[in-house]
Design an enzyme around this catalytic site. Structure first.
Site, short mmCIF file in Angstrom:
data_model
loop_
_atom_site.label_atom_id
_atom_site.label_comp_id
_atom_site.label_asym_id
_atom_site.label_seq_id
_atom_site.Cartn_x
_atom_site.Cartn_y
_atom_site.Cartn_z
N CYS A 51 -44.13 39.99 21.43
CA CYS A 51 -42.56 39.61 21.51
C CYS A 51 -42.91 38.01 21.13
O CYS A 51 -43.77 37.40 21.66
CB CYS A 51 -42.06 39.47 22.64
SG CYS A 51 -41.75 41.47 22.93
N CYS A 96 -36.88 44.86 5.12
CA CYS A 96 -37.56 44.56 6.34
C CYS A 96 -38.18 43.06 6.27
O CYS A 96 -38.66 42.64 7.14
CB CYS A 96 -38.72 45.31 6.70
SG CYS A 96 -39.92 45.66 5.38
#
Length: 576
Positions: free
Chosen positions: A188, A530
């Site tokens: 992350c 994407c």
């Protein structure tokens, strides 16, 4: 969806026999690599400076080095013949590079200096961007709107990198990252940013690249609340986020290593291949964590060795777990460096005893010295070779190596928007380029007269055909091949599309596919992206070919990361 597109397609490269001597070939490779690095610097700094100039107007401004990405394939195709550059030229370039790479004394900051600066934007990697006397610094961990004290780690000609030391003035969007290993893990990037701010930044990231790369006019936020026919410019809607943006991943791919304490497994530390051991990941389904922890425990107990990248020895390389959210079925895949698994029966028995939801235990054999996770051979150790799950009311069989979206909740949102933008009445013929295992194709087939899907990966088409049979859908046909080759062949057979849907990998659509779309002239194109940068590049080509971009819907498929997906509807201009 990035790193989350594996299995969508295979790269196609031209191969040639080198004619230069080994020394010349090495020099040529070095020259080309250095050229790419210079272009990267120029692209990144140029984008950064544009963002910096706009920073006072937009708190959530961002930058992107996508100019480099969109030209990457073109640069790869260039070849220099023997003797193209003289020795004098190469020597001069080497001298220039040495001067460029050296620490410059005329910069406002030098390596190891400390400085206080305002963060006025965030780049595509989630790094804060600020400046000292006009000099750009990238600061991981800093947020737009903050004043921070930093230590300069590295400087180049037009930009540098700095470490965050203190936050002098905090952003109202800053929160405490809940993950215990957030600072170490590279999974992350923006957990320290409130979720509302993440969604806002992701929309603005899409807006910025559409304007900068696509040269598109984006409607003002105030205009998007009125009827679409009266809006001037492309409407970019607010990002569709999750009501619960945690524990959303249905697949874990965990590298295995060894320390003095025994077998470890987790994620690679940020920017390295050092494995950070972990027991829980807040974006993984908790059941995945449970299976990984049990496998590590059993492995330690049975003395299973971990694969060593440097020596090529050791058995266990990765543990892959897939969980079906709707059915609850689970698949465990042990990726091993060899076929023999010591104490295999004890291992399987313990897993079945402690994790009753596991419906499939497989082994994938990968003996290659590579970073690629899977090898060519997969065999079932216990149970079935697939597990089953649903997206909407469409059922899918998921095998060990088949591609399947990792966020099933948002996948349903993404595909629902795709069907909406396709505007189907039940009479249309639809072509789904880059169809994968048929996920979007089968969604479309519920609302169209006929759907044709094409994908270059044979195994994916095999899965797509199986999924069509599983759902008793007979109005969908799949074919193996490159879409830019198969679709023109379909056209020669009299197959023309009212709607073409494209869902390409991060590099975007093949130029020949875009040419094919322009030649086929469907009424509308729905683009599922994407990567906003290559999306913007491709939209510019379609716009120049007679299409109008109308609506863009960003979708947050990967909360707490910098990735954002988008669905776009593009109409053919009636004048063309």
């Amino acid at each position: 969806m990035t790193n989350n597109r594996s299995g969508r397609g295979k790269s196609r490269r031209n191969t040639a026999t080198a004619t230069a001597t080994p020394v010349q070939g090495k020099q040529h490779h070095k020259t080309m690599q250095e050229k790419k690095e210079r272009e990267l610097e120029q692209s990144r700094v140029g984008a950064g400076n544009r963002m910096l100039r706009a920073g006072t107007e937009n708190k959530n401004g961002n930058m992107d080095n996508s100019d480099r990405e969109m030209r990457g394939d073109e640069r790869k195709s260039r070849h220099f013949s023997k003797g193209e550059r003289s020795n004098d030229r190469r020597n001069q370039e080497a001298s220039n590079r040495s001067r460029s790479n050296a620490e410059r004394s005329d910069l406002p900051v030098q390596k190891n200096d400390e400085a206080v600066l305002d963060i006025i934007g965030m780049n595509h990697d989630g790094e804060g961007v600020g400046r000292v006397e006009g000099f750009t610094l990238f600061v991981p961990g800093a947020l737009p709107g903050e004043k921070v004290r930093v230590k300069v780690l590295k400087t180049k000609k037009q930009y540098g990198y700095a470490k965050l030391l203190d936050i002098v003035q905090s952003s109202p969007d800053r929160i405490a990252a809940p993950c215990a290993i957030y600072d170490q893990c590279g999974g992350c990037q923006i957990q320290h940013m409130s979720y509302e701010a993440q969604l806002s930044w992701k929309r603005q990231h899409v807006v910025d690249v559409l304007e900068r790369i696509g040269k598109l006019s984006v409607a003002d936020d105030d205009d998007t609340s009125v009827d679409l026919p009266h809006v001037q410019g492309v409407v970019v809607h607010p990002t569709l986020g999750m009501s619960e943006p945690w524990r959303y991943r249905n697949k874990a791919q965990v590298p295995i290593g060894v320390t003095e304490g025994g077998l470890v497994g987790g994620f690679y530390a940020r920017g390295s291949h050092r494995i950070v051991d972990m027991n829980t990941c807040l974006i993984q389904d908790e059941r995945n964590d449970e299976v990984v922890a049990r496998v590590k425990e059993i492995g330690r107990m049975l003395g299973i060795s971990a694969y060593n990248e440097e020596t090529g020895r050791g058995l266990l390389r990765h543990v892959v777990v897939k969980t079906a959210f709707r059915t609850g079925e689970m698949m465990l895949v042990l990726v091993t460096n060899g076929r023999d698994i010591p104490h295999a029966d004890a291992w399987i028995g313990s897993i079945r005893e402690h994790i009753p939801h596991v419906a499939s235990i497989c082994q994938n054999v990968n003996t290659k010295r590579t970073n690629v996770i899977f090898g060519d051979e997969t065999r079932v150790l216990w149970g079935r070779d697939v597990i089953y799950d649903y997206i909407g009311n469409v059922q899918f069989a998921i095998s060990a190596r088949s591609f399947y979206q990792v966020n099933p909740v948002q996948t349903e949102v993404l595909y629902g928007k795709t069907v909406e933008y396709a505007g189907l009445t039940g009479k249309e013929t639809v072509i789904d380029a880059y169809c994968g295992i048929g996920t979007i194709s089968l969604f479309l087939a519920q609302h169209a007269d006929q759907v044709y899907g094409v994908e270059i990966v044979k195994e994916a088409i095999d899965d797509a055909r199986s999924n069509a049979l599983l759902n008793e859908m007979r109005n969908v046909k799949f074919e193996v091949g490159a879409s830019e080759d198969v679709i023109p062949a379909w056209k020669e057979q009299g197959i023309t599309a009212d709607v073409i849907v494209v869902d390409p990998p991060r590099k975007g659509c093949d130029p020949r596919l875009l040419d094919t779309i322009l030649e086929m002239k469907p009424e509308r194109v729905v683009y599922v992206s994407c990567n906003p940068s290559t999306l913007a590049r491709d939209l510019r080509i379609l716009e120049d070919g007679g299409y109008n971009t109308v609506e863009v819907q960003p979708v947050d498929m990967f909360p707490h990361t910098v990735h954002v997906e988008a669905v776009v509807v593009i109409y053919r201009d009636e004048k063309h």
